[in-house]
Design a protein around this motif. Structure first.
Motif, PDB file in Angstrom:
ATOM      1  N   ARG A  86       0.860  -1.189   0.000  1.00  0.00           N
ATOM      2  CA  ARG A  86       0.000   0.000   0.000  1.00  0.00           C
ATOM      3  C   ARG A  86       0.897   1.240   0.000  1.00  0.00           C
ATOM      4  O   ARG A  86       2.080   1.150   0.316  1.00  0.00           O
ATOM      5  N   PRO A  87       0.334   2.410  -0.341  1.00  0.00           N
ATOM      6  CA  PRO A  87       1.119   3.642  -0.226  1.00  0.00           C
ATOM      7  C   PRO A  87       1.705   3.764   1.188  1.00  0.00           C
ATOM      8  O   PRO A  87       1.044   3.441   2.178  1.00  0.00           O
ATOM      9  N   ASN A  88       2.944   4.177   1.259  1.00  0.00           N
ATOM     10  CA  ASN A  88       3.718   4.306   2.503  1.00  0.00           C
ATOM     11  C   ASN A  88       3.997   2.971   3.177  1.00  0.00           C
ATOM     12  O   ASN A  88       4.492   2.925   4.295  1.00  0.00           O
ATOM     13  N   GLY A  89       3.698   1.854   2.491  1.00  0.00           N
ATOM     14  CA  GLY A  89       3.962   0.527   3.032  1.00  0.00           C
ATOM     15  C   GLY A  89       5.427   0.142   2.837  1.00  0.00           C
ATOM     16  O   GLY A  89       6.180   0.816   2.128  1.00  0.00           O
ATOM     17  N   PRO A 122       9.467   7.388  -2.762  1.00  0.00           N
ATOM     18  CA  PRO A 122       9.833   6.152  -2.060  1.00  0.00           C
ATOM     19  C   PRO A 122      11.257   6.271  -1.510  1.00  0.00           C
ATOM     20  O   PRO A 122      12.029   7.130  -1.948  1.00  0.00           O
ATOM     21  N   GLY A 123      11.581   5.401  -0.548  1.00  0.00           N
ATOM     22  CA  GLY A 123      12.922   5.443   0.030  1.00  0.00           C
ATOM     23  C   GLY A 123      13.406   4.077   0.480  1.00  0.00           C
ATOM     24  O   GLY A 123      12.669   3.092   0.452  1.00  0.00           O
ATOM     25  N   LEU A 124      14.665   4.038   0.881  1.00  0.00           N
ATOM     26  CA  LEU A 124      15.307   2.837   1.424  1.00  0.00           C
ATOM     27  C   LEU A 124      15.848   3.184   2.798  1.00  0.00           C
ATOM     28  O   LEU A 124      16.312   4.314   3.020  1.00  0.00           O
ATOM     29  N   ASN A 125      15.835   2.219   3.725  1.00  0.00           N
ATOM     30  CA  ASN A 125      16.348   2.491   5.066  1.00  0.00           C
ATOM     31  C   ASN A 125      17.861   2.700   5.071  1.00  0.00           C
ATOM     32  O   ASN A 125      18.402   3.332   5.968  1.00  0.00           O
ATOM     33  N   THR A 126      18.546   2.177   4.066  1.00  0.00           N
ATOM     34  CA  THR A 126      19.977   2.385   3.881  1.00  0.00           C
ATOM     35  C   THR A 126      20.279   2.129   2.409  1.00  0.00           C
ATOM     36  O   THR A 126      19.514   1.437   1.739  1.00  0.00           O
ATOM     37  N   SER A 138      20.269  -7.126   2.368  1.00  0.00           N
ATOM     38  CA  SER A 138      18.879  -6.682   2.366  1.00  0.00           C
ATOM     39  C   SER A 138      18.742  -5.249   2.841  1.00  0.00           C
ATOM     40  O   SER A 138      19.552  -4.757   3.633  1.00  0.00           O
ATOM     41  N   VAL A 139      17.695  -4.597   2.325  1.00  0.00           N
ATOM     42  CA  VAL A 139      17.309  -3.255   2.736  1.00  0.00           C
ATOM     43  C   VAL A 139      15.790  -3.241   2.869  1.00  0.00           C
ATOM     44  O   VAL A 139      15.111  -4.144   2.392  1.00  0.00           O
ATOM     45  N   VAL A 140      15.263  -2.208   3.509  1.00  0.00           N
ATOM     46  CA  VAL A 140      13.820  -2.050   3.618  1.00  0.00           C
ATOM     47  C   VAL A 140      13.404  -0.891   2.721  1.00  0.00           C
ATOM     48  O   VAL A 140      13.912   0.229   2.844  1.00  0.00           O
ATOM     49  N   TYR A 141      12.497  -1.186   1.811  1.00  0.00           N
ATOM     50  CA  TYR A 141      11.930  -0.203   0.883  1.00  0.00           C
ATOM     51  C   TYR A 141      10.655   0.354   1.511  1.00  0.00           C
ATOM     52  O   TYR A 141       9.849  -0.403   2.063  1.00  0.00           O
ATOM     53  N   THR A 142      10.462   1.665   1.442  1.00  0.00           N
ATOM     54  CA  THR A 142       9.215   2.292   1.869  1.00  0.00           C
ATOM     55  C   THR A 142       8.621   3.008   0.668  1.00  0.00           C
ATOM     56  O   THR A 142       9.273   3.854   0.048  1.00  0.00           O
ATOM     57  N   ALA A 143       7.384   2.650   0.335  1.00  0.00           N
ATOM     58  CA  ALA A 143       6.708   3.241  -0.817  1.00  0.00           C
ATOM     59  C   ALA A 143       6.378   4.702  -0.561  1.00  0.00           C
ATOM     60  O   ALA A 143       6.268   5.142   0.584  1.00  0.00           O
ATOM     61  N   GLY A 144       6.172   5.410  -1.662  1.00  0.00           N
ATOM     62  CA  GLY A 144       5.703   6.785  -1.564  1.00  0.00           C
ATOM     63  C   GLY A 144       4.221   6.806  -1.252  1.00  0.00           C
ATOM     64  O   GLY A 144       3.587   5.763  -1.039  1.00  0.00           O
ATOM     65  N   ALA A 145       3.617   7.996  -1.274  1.00  0.00           N
ATOM     66  CA  ALA A 145       2.215   8.179  -0.890  1.00  0.00           C
ATOM     67  C   ALA A 145       1.239   7.905  -2.021  1.00  0.00           C
ATOM     68  O   ALA A 145       0.026   7.877  -1.790  1.00  0.00           O
ATOM     69  N   ASP A 146       1.718   7.694  -3.239  1.00  0.00           N
ATOM     70  CA  ASP A 146       0.841   7.504  -4.390  1.00  0.00           C
ATOM     71  C   ASP A 146       0.926   6.074  -4.915  1.00  0.00           C
ATOM     72  O   ASP A 146       1.901   5.365  -4.686  1.00  0.00           O
ATOM     73  N   GLY A 148       1.476   3.361  -7.899  1.00  0.00           N
ATOM     74  CA  GLY A 148       2.386   3.342  -9.037  1.00  0.00           C
ATOM     75  C   GLY A 148       3.379   2.200  -8.900  1.00  0.00           C
ATOM     76  O   GLY A 148       3.308   1.406  -7.964  1.00  0.00           O
ATOM     77  N   THR A 149       4.310   2.111  -9.841  1.00  0.00           N
ATOM     78  CA  THR A 149       5.331   1.068  -9.803  1.00  0.00           C
ATOM     79  C   THR A 149       6.709   1.713  -9.667  1.00  0.00           C
ATOM     80  O   THR A 149       7.094   2.540 -10.499  1.00  0.00           O
ATOM     81  N   ASP A 150       7.416   1.335  -8.628  1.00  0.00           N
ATOM     82  CA  ASP A 150       8.799   1.787  -8.419  1.00  0.00           C
ATOM     83  C   ASP A 150       9.735   0.654  -8.804  1.00  0.00           C
ATOM     84  O   ASP A 150       9.336  -0.515  -8.826  1.00  0.00           O
ATOM     85  N   GLN A 151      10.983   1.003  -9.090  1.00  0.00           N
ATOM     86  CA  GLN A 151      11.983  -0.017  -9.380  1.00  0.00           C
ATOM     87  C   GLN A 151      13.181   0.168  -8.461  1.00  0.00           C
ATOM     88  O   GLN A 151      13.624   1.298  -8.229  1.00  0.00           O
TER      89      GLN A 151
END
Length: 189
Positions: A86-89, A122-126, A138-146, A148-151
């Motif tokens: 989900r957004p921000n997931g 979107p962002g990564l924890n590191t 491994s890293v943790v990806y956090t989605a943006g608020a909208d 869509g598809t990130d890569q």
């Protein structure tokens, strides 16, 4: 004492092979040179392990441990759990790094990036992670608020990248799992 030349030394190994004039063997002999040194060539096997190499001559023997490690990073494979959020997931993103023989590469620095950002910010924890004993970083990806598809992409310290970036879908309709319950039909089988 003085070096003894022309003396026969017996060698053996518990892993890998010794090179006996082009033939791979697990035991062989070599003759000491003018400096009293006998040497053999040990070739690693295809998997990570430790070989016990022994040498004996004149009633004396010695054993040395030789570790076979993975070669340089050759292949990077990306995966994520989950691949839709989900957004921000959040999602855990993994890079599996192996050498040319398929062995996991341990201690490899992997740099992650988000080259395609369609969910907002979107962002990564590191941005960097080190591979573990299984070759995984491994890293943790956090989605943006909208939606869509990130890569997400990754690169090793020697420049190896996956064949293509990993796509992560951000959707407003993605179900959210609150819990999982497991019930055994029988406690004894």
């Amino acid at each position: 004492g003085q070096p003894i030349s022309g003396y026969t030394v017996s060698f053996s190994t518990t892993a890998g092979t010794l090179d006996d004039n082009g033939t791979a063997v697990s035991a062989m002999t070599a003759t000491t040179d003018a400096n009293g040194i006998a040497s053999v060539t040990l070739t690693a096997g295809k998997t990570r392990m430790t070989a016990q190499v022994s040498a004996s001559a004149g009633g004396f023997s010695h054993t040395a441990s030789v570790s076979f490690t993975a070669g340089a990073a050759d292949t990077v494979t990306l995966s994520a759990a989950p691949t839709t959020v989900r957004p921000n997931g959040t999602s855990n993103v993994y890079a599996l790094v192996i050498d040319v023989l398929g062995n996991p590469v341990v201690g490899e620095t992997v740099t992650f990036s988000i080259p395609t950002r369609n969910s907002g910010l979107p962002g990564l924890n590191t941005v960097t992670a080190i591979t573990n004993q299984n070759g995984l970083a491994s890293v943790v990806y956090t989605a943006g608020a909208d939606a869509g598809t990130d890569q997400v992409n990754a690169i090793t310290s020697n420049g190896k990248t996956p064949t293509s970036p990993l796509s992560l879908t951000v959707s407003n309709t993605t179900p959210v799992v609150a819990s999982v319950t497991l019930t055994a039909g029988a406690t004894t089988v």
